[in-house]
Scaffold this active site. Sequence first.
Site, PDB file in Angstrom:
ATOM      1  N   LYS A   1      22.147 -13.345 -28.009  1.00  0.00           N
ATOM      2  CA  LYS A   1      22.384 -12.805 -29.347  1.00  0.00           C
ATOM      3  C   LYS A   1      21.619 -13.577 -30.410  1.00  0.00           C
ATOM      4  CE  LYS A   1      26.524 -12.964 -31.370  1.00  0.00           C
ATOM      5  NZ  LYS A   1      27.837 -12.612 -31.957  1.00  0.00           N
ATOM      6  N   SER A   2      21.592 -14.896 -30.322  1.00  0.00           N
ATOM      7  CA  SER A   2      20.901 -15.699 -31.318  1.00  0.00           C
ATOM      8  C   SER A   2      19.413 -15.365 -31.347  1.00  0.00           C
ATOM      9  CB  SER A   2      21.086 -17.191 -31.014  1.00  0.00           C
ATOM     10  OG  SER A   2      22.441 -17.563 -31.126  1.00  0.00           O
TER      11      SER A   2
ATOM     12  N   ARG B   1      17.012 -13.330 -34.343  1.00  0.00           N
ATOM     13  CA  ARG B   1      15.822 -13.986 -34.876  1.00  0.00           C
ATOM     14  C   ARG B   1      14.550 -13.206 -34.544  1.00  0.00           C
ATOM     15  NH1 ARG B   1      19.891 -17.395 -34.233  1.00  0.00           N
ATOM     16  NH2 ARG B   1      20.031 -19.356 -35.434  1.00  0.00           N
TER      17      ARG B   1
ATOM     18  N   ARG C   1      35.000 -14.678 -44.315  1.00  0.00           N
ATOM     19  CA  ARG C   1      34.320 -15.911 -43.932  1.00  0.00           C
ATOM     20  C   ARG C   1      33.533 -16.497 -45.097  1.00  0.00           C
ATOM     21  NH1 ARG C   1      31.436 -14.838 -38.273  1.00  0.00           N
ATOM     22  NH2 ARG C   1      31.104 -17.083 -38.442  1.00  0.00           N
TER      23      ARG C   1
ATOM     24  N   SER D   1      25.423 -26.812 -38.311  1.00  0.00           N
ATOM     25  CA  SER D   1      25.422 -25.358 -38.378  1.00  0.00           C
ATOM     26  C   SER D   1      24.000 -24.849 -38.229  1.00  0.00           C
ATOM     27  CB  SER D   1      26.012 -24.871 -39.710  1.00  0.00           C
ATOM     28  OG  SER D   1      25.813 -23.464 -39.842  1.00  0.00           O
TER      29      SER D   1
ATOM     30  N   GLN E   1      23.264 -21.774 -38.333  1.00  0.00           N
ATOM     31  CA  GLN E   1      23.113 -20.686 -39.290  1.00  0.00           C
ATOM     32  C   GLN E   1      22.604 -21.205 -40.634  1.00  0.00           C
ATOM     33  OE1 GLN E   1      26.876 -18.694 -39.512  1.00  0.00           O
ATOM     34  NE2 GLN E   1      26.786 -17.908 -37.425  1.00  0.00           N
TER      35      GLN E   1
ATOM     36  N   ASP F   1      30.674 -21.909 -29.561  1.00  0.00           N
ATOM     37  CA  ASP F   1      31.237 -20.588 -29.307  1.00  0.00           C
ATOM     38  C   ASP F   1      31.975 -20.503 -27.978  1.00  0.00           C
ATOM     39  OD1 ASP F   1      30.413 -19.390 -31.684  1.00  0.00           O
ATOM     40  OD2 ASP F   1      28.429 -18.932 -30.880  1.00  0.00           O
TER      41      ASP F   1
ATOM     42  N   ARG G   1      39.639 -19.968 -34.593  1.00  0.00           N
ATOM     43  CA  ARG G   1      39.687 -19.874 -33.133  1.00  0.00           C
ATOM     44  C   ARG G   1      40.623 -20.901 -32.496  1.00  0.00           C
ATOM     45  NH1 ARG G   1      33.286 -18.294 -32.003  1.00  0.00           N
ATOM     46  NH2 ARG G   1      33.615 -16.045 -32.262  1.00  0.00           N
TER      47      ARG G   1
ATOM     48  N   ARG H   1      35.245 -13.160 -29.046  1.00  0.00           N
ATOM     49  CA  ARG H   1      35.391 -14.243 -28.067  1.00  0.00           C
ATOM     50  C   ARG H   1      36.853 -14.527 -27.753  1.00  0.00           C
ATOM     51  NH1 ARG H   1      30.221 -15.269 -27.354  1.00  0.00           N
ATOM     52  NH2 ARG H   1      28.854 -15.398 -29.178  1.00  0.00           N
TER      53      ARG H   1
END
Length: 448
Positions: free
Chosen positions: A28-29, A33, A129, A174, A176, A327, A358, A403
Amino acid sequence: MSGHGTPTPMTSHRSGPLSGRADVPGDKSISHRSLILGALSVGETVITGLLEGEDVLDTAKAMRAFGAEVTRDKDGIWHVHGVGVGGFAEPGHVIDCGNSGTGVRLIMGAMATSPITATFTGDASLNKRPMARVTDPLALFGAQAVGRSGGRLPMTIVGAADPVPVRYVVPVPSAQVKSAVLLAGLNVPGQTVVVECEATRDHTERMLAGFGAEIVTEETAEGRVITLTGQPELRAQTIVVPRDPSSAAFPVCAALIVPGSDVLIPNIGLNPTRAGLFTTLREMGADLEYENLREEGGEPVADLRARFSPDLMGIEVPPERAASMIDEYPVLSVVACFATGQTVMRGVKELRVKESDRIEAMAAGLRAGGVEVEDGPDWWIVHGRGHGDVPGGQTCASHLDHRIAMSFMVMGMATQAPVSVDDASPIATSFPIFESLMADLGADIRRS
């Protein structure tokens, strides 16, 4: 399954041996990108193996809204005709990023240093978030952000007309945030510098270099220092997306706790900034082998073979490993239930601001299934009950978190009584074939 529609309750029942080959989706990452850097390049980027979950499809729609041509052919190969660095057009509508924190934060970074304005929103989970962790460094470039209280979506970003380069020390690990700053730095004259005190996944740096950006990474006493020279002409690429280690975590962990299991999960990316879970599982005594180690597209790849491991032992996971497996802690906590002794996880406060809290979500569900859990602001401890002695029988809240839902489905495959989740629909955001893939291996998962 749809992460945006009617709730889908689901129940996982005790399974017989899991066996076969698990072809999990693309990473996914890297998928996010690939689309974004393809849109910022000159020419046609061709992507094979793109994850076609809702999160990534929302990013594809966003790139179209910013002016790139993004298409998928009948063979599942994606084509992105980019607009070049600084070439983004102003979108004519609100950009809906669905459930994806990665998507929205990276896209904000990519557009923040162009003189355009865009408004972002998402689903109920994403709109809770925090975005200030990205909008604060983007403001240093000259971008402006106006959103709901607490720095939350919906939010409008006004891109900087005359952006200036920045030097930014990332306050919490992070990928992100780091990636958003680097993407913003692409359209800035001079050098943008990002300092990481603790290393995070480095897909953005690797891919920027692959697309032709001038980017240098140095290990210093201050931490990892990444220097990007702005305003390059990115060159379109042909990308083969490796399969997602975060998705592979679920069939791997299921095989370890279900008696008699032997599962092969091929072509998994083993980037050292992503593979912390597999290292941890092996330290716990997991029968987990790397076969056919190789390199593809600059990323280390292997086939994973996971077999039932009845003698798992609880361990203390090194806090410095957290960024490489952030994750995967939810499903690790499930495996920890079937280990002997305590599994201690520290330095994980980032888990409290993911799609859900989580730590709280998993702790509540595990306790309801008969497992003792302790937790604090940035740590939690699971007291393992050993193989065959985990009661289960609970219904867990997924909190719109894919998740969390998948982790409890894995748990139910080895508990004494079935485990249910109130809504498994968010699974489609990252792993749309989870249900069918696990069924093909022999899991007994039923929609309630």
